[in-house]
Design an enzyme around this catalytic site. Structure first.
Site, PDB file in Angstrom:
ATOM      1  N   CYS A   1      -9.492   3.037  -3.114  1.00  0.00           N
ATOM      2  CA  CYS A   1      -8.485   1.990  -2.873  1.00  0.00           C
ATOM      3  C   CYS A   1      -8.803   1.188  -1.617  1.00  0.00           C
ATOM      4  O   CYS A   1      -7.908   0.757  -0.889  1.00  0.00           O
ATOM      5  CB  CYS A   1      -7.072   2.580  -2.787  1.00  0.00           C
ATOM      6  SG  CYS A   1      -6.478   3.287  -4.337  1.00  0.00           S
TER       7      CYS A   1
ATOM      8  N   ASP B   1       0.340   2.812   8.834  1.00  0.00           N
ATOM      9  CA  ASP B   1       0.134   3.581   7.606  1.00  0.00           C
ATOM     10  C   ASP B   1      -0.337   4.973   8.015  1.00  0.00           C
ATOM     11  O   ASP B   1      -1.483   5.176   8.388  1.00  0.00           O
ATOM     12  CB  ASP B   1      -0.902   2.877   6.731  1.00  0.00           C
ATOM     13  CG  ASP B   1      -1.302   3.668   5.489  1.00  0.00           C
ATOM     14  OD1 ASP B   1      -0.851   4.821   5.339  1.00  0.00           O
ATOM     15  OD2 ASP B   1      -2.086   3.138   4.681  1.00  0.00           O
TER      16      ASP B   1
ATOM     17  N   LYS C   1       0.464  14.552   0.206  1.00  0.00           N
ATOM     18  CA  LYS C   1      -0.755  14.743   0.987  1.00  0.00           C
ATOM     19  C   LYS C   1      -0.560  15.783   2.086  1.00  0.00           C
ATOM     20  O   LYS C   1      -1.484  16.072   2.842  1.00  0.00           O
ATOM     21  CB  LYS C   1      -1.203  13.422   1.613  1.00  0.00           C
ATOM     22  CG  LYS C   1      -1.587  12.346   0.603  1.00  0.00           C
ATOM     23  CD  LYS C   1      -2.023  11.076   1.311  1.00  0.00           C
ATOM     24  CE  LYS C   1      -2.218   9.916   0.345  1.00  0.00           C
ATOM     25  NZ  LYS C   1      -3.367  10.093  -0.544  1.00  0.00           N
TER      26      LYS C   1
ATOM     27  N   HIS D   1      -6.035   0.326   3.267  1.00  0.00           N
ATOM     28  CA  HIS D   1      -5.809   0.776   1.894  1.00  0.00           C
ATOM     29  C   HIS D   1      -5.161  -0.366   1.120  1.00  0.00           C
ATOM     30  O   HIS D   1      -4.466  -1.216   1.684  1.00  0.00           O
ATOM     31  CB  HIS D   1      -4.885   2.002   1.940  1.00  0.00           C
ATOM     32  CG  HIS D   1      -4.730   2.720   0.640  1.00  0.00           C
ATOM     33  ND1 HIS D   1      -3.911   2.267  -0.377  1.00  0.00           N
ATOM     34  CD2 HIS D   1      -5.260   3.891   0.190  1.00  0.00           C
ATOM     35  CE1 HIS D   1      -3.954   3.116  -1.386  1.00  0.00           C
ATOM     36  NE2 HIS D   1      -4.762   4.103  -1.073  1.00  0.00           N
TER      37      HIS D   1
ATOM     38  N   GLN E   1      -2.750   9.355   6.068  1.00  0.00           N
ATOM     39  CA  GLN E   1      -3.796  10.328   6.379  1.00  0.00           C
ATOM     40  C   GLN E   1      -3.609  10.984   7.746  1.00  0.00           C
ATOM     41  O   GLN E   1      -4.334  11.938   8.077  1.00  0.00           O
ATOM     42  CB  GLN E   1      -5.175   9.659   6.327  1.00  0.00           C
ATOM     43  CG  GLN E   1      -5.549   9.064   4.997  1.00  0.00           C
ATOM     44  CD  GLN E   1      -5.667  10.101   3.891  1.00  0.00           C
ATOM     45  OE1 GLN E   1      -5.901  11.286   4.140  1.00  0.00           O
ATOM     46  NE2 GLN E   1      -5.487   9.671   2.655  1.00  0.00           N
TER      47      GLN E   1
END
Length: 426
Positions: A384, A219, A245, A142, A222
């Protein structure tokens, strides 16, 4: 069509927690939320961008504002004490949620994953990186990771390297072994790709990083919302994720960091709240995590974040993951029925809860507009991940992403909308 077997979660009961899912879309949108000609039921398939917020989380935020609204760590009066305890407890709950046994001392509240990435890049990278050092990323990063480390490298003279993505949307681990060497000081990798749905082998990458004395930044934007996460089992040095999220409010995220590393790092922002003592000549910093939370923090959002992880824990993250996997596989199979649809990433039974694709002859933005007329909310663009789209040979893509309140019937509605688009552009 739809699924013929029970869902891993009670979808009907869960949907009752989200009033927004009962609305319809269309008509006059000049006044948000007030539409005179709403005729199409909402099918929300843009959860990788942001999930919806259940009543339980909204009520926790309302309780703060109505019951004990006050600044934290700055007052002896009852309201400040109550707010401080609630805000601190929220750190502990979110830390527990991702398996951080050190509690609040290893869990910094930030605005989002992007700010968490910047915190580490500036507080650690700007001081530690120098010419001759390398930072290893992946081609599926990302922009929050790619751009941040790219710019830090320009400031420090370090080199940025990118692990290749294979034709089936996975990381080339042999290439990773070549890139991660004695010059490497940081490996920054997305846990679940927000475009490909790829679930990356972060534990293996952590081992590779630690073998050469490097840190690993995962990261988790998600992954934390969609599957059980144990930062200590992964052996992540840093792990970042966003509340919006995962059923929480916007404006709140978290950075997990191993305590010894966080203690060695200088603050990223300076000002109130993060100091212990100030003189005209110098200053000293507060204990963890407060030395990284300058100024009045996002108190209501932090309390809401704590309520969100309570909500998800009540459902069970194993159940959340199973539901996501069911929907992802169903969507992949339905979309695979059509020869004019190109799907990006691994097979449907080996991905996170999203599917990015393109319909031949229809630009992603046009497709999104047509689907919106059918009530289907999806994401269109580069998500992104512009460099990844260059690798894929696509200017943009359409992405459908799923969460605990989605159903296979909604995926059928998506497919019906694609058939409408196909007819319009035939």
């Amino acid at each position: 069509m739809g699924v013929q077997e029970p869902y891993p979660v009670d979808v009907d009961a869960i949907r009752e927690d989200y009033p927004i899912l009962q609305r319809k879309v269309g008509g006059d949108i000049s006044t948000p939320g007030e539409h005179d000609d709403d005729t199409v039921p909402l099918v929300y398939l843009d959860n990788a961008a942001t999930s919806h917020t259940p009543k339980q989380v909204v009520e926790a935020i309302v309780d703060y504002y109505y019951g004990y609204n006050s600044n934290v760590h700055r007052g002896i009066h009852s309201l400040s004490q109550e707010a401080s305890v609630a805000y601190e407890n929220a750190h502990d709950r979110v830390a527990e949620f991702v398996g951080a046994s050190g509690g609040r001392e290893e869990l910094v509240f930030t605005k989002n994953t992007t700010e968490s990435m910047n915190l580490v890049a500036y507080a650690w990278g700007l001081n530690e990186l120098e010419p001759g050092d390398s930072v290893v990323l992946t081609q599926m990063e990302h922009h929050a990771s790619l751009v941040t480390w790219q710019q830090i490298a320009k400031k420090t003279g370090a080199e940025v390297r990118f692990i290749r993505v294979t034709d089936d949307g996975r990381l080339d681990m042999e290439h990773a072994k070549e890139l991660i060497d004695d010059s490497t000081k940081m490996v920054s990798v997305v846990h679940v790709s927000n475009t490909l749905g790829t679930i990356n082998p972060v534990s293996e990458l952590a081992d590779m990083a630690h073998e050469v004395g490097a840190y690993i930044f995962v990261d988790g934007a998600q992954s934390a919302p969609t599957r059980p996460v144990d930062v200590e089992a992964i052996d992540a040095d840093f792990f970042a994720f966003s509340g919006h999220k995962m059923c929480g409010p916007t404006g709140i995220g978290a950075l997990y960091g191993k305590r010894d590393i966080l203690e060695e790092m200088d603050p990223y922002l300076y000002g109130g709240e993060m100091i212990r003592r100030v003189t005209f000549e110098d200053s000293t910093w507060e204990d963890l995590p407060w030395k990284f939370e300058a100024g009045t923090p996002p108190i209501a959002q932090g309390i809401g974040f704590g309520a969100a992880v309570d909500y998800l824990d009540d459902i069970g993250m194993e159940n959340v993951q199973a539901h996501e996997e069911l929907l992802a596989e169903y969507a992949y199979d339905r979309l695979s029925e059509f020869d004019d649809i190109e799907i990006y990433g691994p097979p449907g039974d080996d991905r996170g809860g999203l599917v990015a694709f393109n319909l031949d002859g229809v630009h992603a933005h046009d497709l999104s507009s047509i689907l919106n007329e059918q009530g289907v909310a999806i994401r269109a663009g580069d998500h992104c991940t512009q460099p990844l789209h260059e690798v894929l040979g696509a200017a943009a893509s359409t992405r459908a992403s799923f969460y605990i309140y989605n159903t296979t019937e909604e995926i059928d509605t998506l497919v019906e909308g694609l058939e409408v688009a196909r007819d319009l552009f035939a």
